[in-house]
Design an enzyme around this catalytic site. Structure first.
Site: not given
Ligand SMILES: [Zn+2]
Length: 426
Positions: A250, A225, A229, A188-189, A253, A238
């Site tokens: 992080v 998307t 990105e 997608l990118g 998360t 991710h």
């Protein structure tokens, strides 16, 4: 025969699921860059160390005063072979709206954030504009359209070079370059990550998943998307850390086993979930569908903003003026602190120094002819006037010691002539 039909149905099912899954090319792209140019590894490590130096400080030592809004001028390079790939300005605008909503935690679907995660949702205080001034100081819409003979592009950077059917990047120290093109395969990118080569720095998004509306491909039709990105461009990883139960560096998360796709039900508990809340699959940095993702966390905000700290990789954006259309007058170069304006009646040269400053700034305004009085005004980023005086002498010294740390706008007006620059209070 029944078995055969069953196999066909199974196969169709697998293909359908695969096509409906998000695929981001960033990790593979980064690995390939390092494979081709091993010295880049240390450059990526330096970027990571810059981020860590800011984020790993104890809460008490963190500089909380640098929460000013950071403006990122974006140039959209649209590469098209067919008319449907030549996206309208309205389509581009729909993407800008999504970006600014998502990065300021103003997205309407934040209502869907599970209560246990809601307090972690952050307004990054990062905003995006279509560039108003191009690298030559000319007015721009922030959109560059270019016909290409390429049927599609893979995550190998051809779209970033005019010689390869793409369009060359604008100065990546002052602009976020965003290429929109027909992506090969399911990708997608993808994005460059901080520390990569300057001439390929930026984000690439498939034309059919860019913005919102009826011509965007479901389930990637809500502009996420680009949100995802650009997260990579701002140093985010991710959420599963690209490894089984990996880390994204992080701390708010939760660790998760792997990526999620589609839209799982909450809670989605996996082998390495730290508690009963399971995965944060609704994070913009997971692989879920657009309609399923809705937050960046405070920890992610800190990583993103760390890149803009003094001497860090994206610090130059604090001096990028390309969001400010008033700078077009006189052909002003964005980011320059010494500027010659060439209005019809009179020319003058402005210098503001030091910048950043702690207390005194000197505004030097040399006139080539001496007619109209000039007014000097300083605004904060909300547009509130903090200082105003008329500029009589060639040099004016202004005390900004009492200003809070952050970005301010200094404007000199002389009739219809305007000169605007950003100043930073340290
Ligand atoms: Zn990604």
């Amino acid at each position: 025969m029944k078995l055969f039909l069953g196999l066909i149905i199974f196969f169709i099912h697998v293909v359908f699921i695969a096509q409906a899954q998000r695929l981001c090319g960033t990790s593979g792209y980064t690995q390939k860059l390092i494979l081709n140019e091993p010295s880049l590894k240390s450059s990526f490590d330096i970027a990571e160390a810059q981020i860590a130096a800011v984020t790993k400080k104890t809460n008490a030592a963190r500089d909380t005063s640098t929460n000013e809004i950071i403006y990122i001028p974006v140039v959209i390079h649209i590469l098209y072979k067919s008319a449907d790939q030549n996206l309208s300005a309205a389509q581009v605008q729909s993407q800008m709206v999504i970006l600014n909503n998502d990065y300021s935690n103003l997205n309407a679907d934040k209502l869907n954030i599970p209560a246990v995660f809601a307090t972690r949702a952050a307004d990054s205080r990062i905003r995006f504009c279509l560039a108003q001034v191009d690298p030559q100081g000319k007015r721009t819409t922030g959109i560059v359209r270019k016909y290409t003979t390429a049927n599609n592009f893979s995550a190998e950077d051809a779209m970033k070079f005019s010689t390869q059917g793409g369009d060359d990047a604008w100065d990546s120290k002052r602009y976020l370059n965003l290429w929109v093109c027909n992506m090969a395969g399911r990708t997608l990118g993808y994005s460059s990550v901080p520390g990569g080569p300057a001439n390929v720095d930026g984000v690439v998004i498939g034309y059919d998943v860019f913005g919102t509306g009826s011509n965007v491909r479901s389930p990637f039709n809500k502009g996420r998307t680009a949100t995802h990105e650009i997260g990579h461009w701002l140093g985010l990883k991710h959420v599963w850390g690209d490894a089984i139960c990996g880390t994204d560096e992080v701390d708010d998360t939760p660790t998760q086993q792997y990526y999620n796709y589609g839209c799982p039900g909450f809670p989605h508990i996996t082998n390495c979930s730290p508690d009963g809340n399971g995965d944060m699959f609704m994070n913009f940095m997971d692989f879920t569908d657009d309609a399923c993702m809705n937050l960046f966390t405070n920890g992610q905000k800190m990583r993103m903003r760390a890149l803009f700290a003094k001497n860090n990789l994206r610090n130059s954006f604090l001096l990028s003026f390309a969001c400010d259309s008033t700078l077009v007058q006189g052909g002003v170069l964005p980011g320059a602190d010494t500027v010659t304006t060439t209005p019809a009646k009179e020319s003058f040269v402005v210098k503001v120094y030091p910048n950043p400053a702690r207390a005194m700034i000197t505004v030097e305004c040399k006139r080539q002819s001496n007619t109209v009085a000039k007014t000097i005004t300083i605004f904060n980023v909300l547009g509130n006037k903090l200082f105003s005086a008329s500029l009589n002498a060639e040099n004016t010294i202004i005390n900004i010691a009492h200003f809070s740390k952050g970005v301010y706008i200094l404007r000199i007006e002389e009739g219809s002539n305007k000169f605007t620059t950003k100043i930073i209070k340290e």
